[in-house]
Write an enzyme that holds these catalytic residues in place. Sequence first.
Site, PDB file in Angstrom:
ATOM      1  N   SER A 136      83.030  72.782 -28.303  1.00  0.00           N
ATOM      2  CA  SER A 136      82.661  72.019 -27.933  1.00  0.00           C
ATOM      3  C   SER A 136      80.824  71.955 -27.825  1.00  0.00           C
ATOM      4  CB  SER A 136      83.071  71.333 -26.771  1.00  0.00           C
ATOM      5  OG  SER A 136      81.759  69.384 -25.938  1.00  0.00           O
ATOM      6  N   TYR A 189      85.798  70.778 -17.570  1.00  0.00           N
ATOM      7  CA  TYR A 189      85.745  70.219 -19.168  1.00  0.00           C
ATOM      8  C   TYR A 189      85.373  71.369 -19.425  1.00  0.00           C
ATOM      9  CZ  TYR A 189      85.183  68.365 -23.928  1.00  0.00           C
ATOM     10  OH  TYR A 189      85.383  68.118 -24.843  1.00  0.00           O
TER      11      TYR A 189
END
Length: 244
Positions: free
Chosen positions: A139, A152
């Site tokens: 990501s 995250y």
Amino acid sequence: MTIKDKVVVITGASSGIGKVTAEVLAKAGAKIVIGARREDRLASIANEFQDRQVLYQVTDVTDHQSVKRLVDLAETKFGRVDVLYNNAGLMPISRLADLKIDEWDRMIDVNIKGVLYGIAAVLPIMIKQKEGHIITTDSVAGHIVHPGTAVYAGTKYAIQAIMDGLRQEQINNHIKTTMVSPGTVDTELYHTISDEKTQQRVAKDEKENGLLLMDIANAVAYAIDQPDKVAVNEILLRPRTQKN
Ligand code: NDP
């Protein structure tokens, strides 16, 4: 051999990026084995294709044996495993002071351990083949952290280290690695956010500004569709309007 006839295993393939990537690769002629927890979704994807070109297995990536069964299915039915796409992930973002420790645990279990279990399941097969390709969905959050994304982003930063270590260790076994790092994509991922206001904000951003699923699937296909000599180690793609 590029995409056609390659045997590709995909985790987190019941929705979003994993589902559309499975469909794109299957249309390009790959043999696909998909895994996730929701069986009805997996079955309907497999049913889109003829001649058992797409097989599925209910899989929980937090269980090492479950991931091994998924990879073993590919080897048993198709005789080899060319690509593992470790894509399953969760994003229940929140500030550290909210102490959502259960959510931290789940992210670590799925986003980090799930990837490791995939690597563990496929590495002996690829070492024996002296060939293979391991891809993961990282990501932009694996490169940049913001308030509210610490855990995250931590899981996605961890994947950077694991995948680069894997790359260096497996050069002589002809095993390629690729991290695909998207910015905002329009998927169901925001459902995993428990704070209602944050969920609404992220859902709105994904719908209005997000990349399309096909954009990520095309990036994965590009990484696979390369000559033997070429390893595309990372692809980072943002919507043009996304600043960070
Ligand atoms: P989705 O929520 O649509 O997909 C997540 C997938 O992961 C689902 O198929 C889900 O299937 C699966 N999954 C979750 N937990 C487990 C588990 N324990 N075992 C097996 N499968 C599991 O969202 P995305 O397509 O967006 O997410 C895919 C990846 O993309 C994730 O790694 C995410 O971090 C990453 N990503 C997403 C971005 C975005 O903006 N959407 C941006 C950057 C990265 P099931 O529930 O059936 O098990």
